[in-house]
Design a protein around this motif. Sequence first.
Motif: not given
Length: 83
Positions: A56-70
Motif C-alpha cells: 500500500y505504501m508503494c502504491q501511495i508513493t508511486e501515485g504521488l510521484d514520490v520515488a521511494t524504495d522500501y
Amino acid sequence: TAYVLPPETRHTFILKLVIRDKVITAVRFIPCRIGDDSAPRPLAPGDPRFAAVVDYMCQITEGLDVATDYEIDGDEVVARPRA
C-alpha cells in the motif's frame, strides 16, 4: 462495534526516525493493522498483512510521484529516496 471505515484505512504504521547530530539519517516504519476496536497493532514480517501495508505504501508513493524504495529489515521497513 464493527470497524465501519474503508478497508484501506486499516493500513497504518509506527514511524521511526533515526536522528544523529540533529540530522535525520534513516526513515523506518513498523507496519501495523487497525483492529475492529480501532487500535493499531504491529504486524510480524511473516504475516501477509505486513506485506499488504508495504504494498500500500508503494502504491501511495508511486501515485504521488514520490520515488521511494522500501527494504524490509527484520520487523521494520526502511524507506529511501530512489536514486
